[in-house]
Design a protein around this motif. Structure first.
Motif, short mmCIF file in Angstrom:
data_model
loop_
_atom_site.label_atom_id
_atom_site.label_comp_id
_atom_site.label_asym_id
_atom_site.label_seq_id
_atom_site.Cartn_x
_atom_site.Cartn_y
_atom_site.Cartn_z
N ILE A 206 0.83 -1.20 0.00
CA ILE A 206 0.00 0.00 0.00
C ILE A 206 0.87 1.25 0.00
O ILE A 206 0.65 2.18 -0.79
N GLU A 207 1.85 1.28 0.88
CA GLU A 207 2.72 2.46 1.00
C GLU A 207 3.56 2.65 -0.27
O GLU A 207 3.75 3.77 -0.74
N PRO A 294 9.41 -5.37 -2.82
CA PRO A 294 9.31 -4.89 -4.20
C PRO A 294 8.72 -3.49 -4.28
O PRO A 294 7.98 -3.06 -3.38
N VAL A 295 9.05 -2.79 -5.36
CA VAL A 295 8.65 -1.39 -5.52
C VAL A 295 7.53 -1.27 -6.54
O VAL A 295 7.68 -1.70 -7.70
N ALA A 300 9.31 1.12 -0.02
CA ALA A 300 8.60 1.19 1.25
C ALA A 300 8.60 -0.18 1.91
O ALA A 300 8.50 -1.21 1.24
N THR A 301 8.72 -0.19 3.21
CA THR A 301 8.56 -1.41 3.98
C THR A 301 8.01 -1.02 5.35
O THR A 301 7.76 0.15 5.63
N ARG A 376 8.41 2.27 7.28
CA ARG A 376 7.29 3.01 7.85
C ARG A 376 6.91 2.37 9.18
O ARG A 376 6.69 1.16 9.25
N LEU A 377 6.82 3.17 10.22
CA LEU A 377 6.44 2.67 11.53
C LEU A 377 4.95 2.91 11.77
O LEU A 377 4.40 3.94 11.36
#
Length: 439
Positions: A206-207, A294-295, A300-301, A376-377
């Motif tokens: 999503i991110e 993957p992008v 993002a992770t 991302r937290l």
């Protein structure tokens, strides 16, 4: 950032081990940690070194097998250790219950180098109320583990398939999908990929696709799966993640966990964290490596940060801070890092062979370090488990549902259900459908 005020750069360790005044009553400190046996043994060795080589107070180790067991113990009334490990996910709970005290000034006074020694993101993760509440100790970004026999990039390229170079620092979602299809071989009963139907499982996609999981990074009132950007990212990624030809089906998931399928050599790729490495190394015949998530549009992770915290009721705040400084030293962190279970927040150690462990799987351990920049937290909320439980049926429908997916309806259901947990007052104040019709 307030936490770094007055701090210096560099990576040399501060001095530890103060001398106790003769008139001071002996202090005994406790150090609370959790984790697998090998990590606990490494922590025990750091305590032994402290007790044997410093004139500071004696430290006794208290251990739990998991973060959940440790939290349950503290909730049941077990005294909070003077210094203890805690994930950022528990920070709100620690603050609300008065279990921890800020450490920025205490560590600054003792010469801890915040500047170049720790990433700003890791420090920010444990900052709240304009103070550094705990000191980052380990970082855990999600990456993709892959079986190098099932996902062989060289063979893919030789067949004209879109595959990254072996040392590529990123890969596209299209390359990820091609790898999943390449690893899916009906004659060998192998599947290409498994991504869990969870906030953390879907979050990176999503991110990366321009969406967001929560409506606010600090004080969320809802999930935002139904936003245009999030739906767009889901539509692109679910085309692969719902494909029964490349993903584990319900019967396979009922038989064994995704990790077990990966260990059996029957699953090409699985998302996971650094803590999986020692276990996978023990699997005979398994040849694995890691890639970043993957992008779709941008890197993002997701992940979490573990910190060292100092009890608000420490037997001696000064002595506990001295011991914390020792635990943050290169020598102490290296001892634990060598077990292979964690990526240290201490950047000096993270870039050494103690973490990278050349000659041992995974070959590209540096990708864990690289992933921190795009991590991302989750917001600092204490009801995340309740939220995940509430939306789980709809998440299962997104990923495992059979037939045509009504993405708009399911994502709206996810967001509406999330408000009952994140913002229950607004839900209770909203008029029911019958009341709205009457108006």
């Amino acid at each position: 950032m307030p936490v770094a005020a007055g701090c210096t750069g560099g990576s040399s360790d501060p001095e530890v081990g103060p001398t106790k005044p003769a008139s001071q009553k002996p202090v005994v400190l406790t150090f609370g940690v959790y984790g697998p046996d090998a990590a606990l043994a490494a922590f025990a060795s750091t305590v032994s070194v402290w007790n044997a080589t410093t004139e500071g107070p004696e430290v006794k180790l208290r251990t739990w097998e998991s973060r959940d067991r440790m939290r349950a113990a503290l909730e049941s009334g077990v005294p909070v250790p003077d210094v203890f490990l805690a994930p950022r996910a528990d920070l709100r709970w620690l603050l609300d219950n008065g279990y921890a005290q800020p450490v920025d000034e205490l560590l600054d006074e003792r010469g801890v180098n915040f500047g170049d020694g720790y990433s700003r993101d890791a420090l920010q993760a444990f900052s709240a109320e304009d103070r550094l509440q705990c000191m980052p100790y380990a970082v855990s970004p999600m990456v993709i583990y892959y079986n190098r026999e099932l996902v062989n990039f060289e063979r893919m390229r030789n067949r004209g398939l879109d595959a990254p170079d072996e040392d590529a620092t990123s890969w596209s979602f299209e390359q990820f999908a091609a790898a999943a299809e390449f690893a899916s071989r009906p004659r060998r009963d192998t599947k290409g990929v498994h991504i869990s139907a969870s906030l953390s499982g879907l979050g990176p996609f999503i991110e990366s696709g321009g969406g967001s999981v929560f409506d606010d990074a600090v004080d969320p009132t809802s999930l935002t799966f139904s936003s245009d950007d999030s739906q767009g990212a889901l539509e692109r990624s679910l085309e692969l993640l719902r494909n029964p030809n490349v993903t584990l089906d319900e019967d396979q998931l009922a038989e064994a966990s995704p990790l077990q399928w990966f260990e059996r050599g029957k699953l090409g790729m699985i998302a996971g964290y650094r803590q999986m490495v020692p276990q996978l190394r023990l699997v005979q015949g398994l040849d694995f490596d890691v890639m970043p998530m993957p992008v779709l549009d941008s890197s993002a992770t997701v992940g979490d940060v573990t910190g060292l915290c100092l009890s608000r009721k420490a037997a001696s705040t000064s002595a506990a801070a001295d011991f914390m400084v020792y635990q943050l030293s290169v020598d102490a962190v290296t001892r634990v890092t060598r077990t292979g279970y964690l990526l240290p927040a201490n950047l000096e150690v993270a870039l050494t062979d103690a973490f990278l462990q050349p000659g041992r799987m995974p070959d590209h351990a540096v990708f864990f370090n690289n992933a921190i920049r795009s991590m991302r937290l989750a917001p600092m909320i204490d009801n995340l488990p309740e939220l995940e439980e509430a939306v789980q049926p709809s998440l299962d429908q997104l990923v495992y549902g059979v037939g045509v997916l009504d993405l708009d309806a399911v994502t709206q259901e996810i967001d509406e259900t999330s408000r009952t947990v994140l913002d229950p007052e607004s839900v209770s104040e909203s008029p029911s459908p019958s009341e709205s019709d009457a108006e």
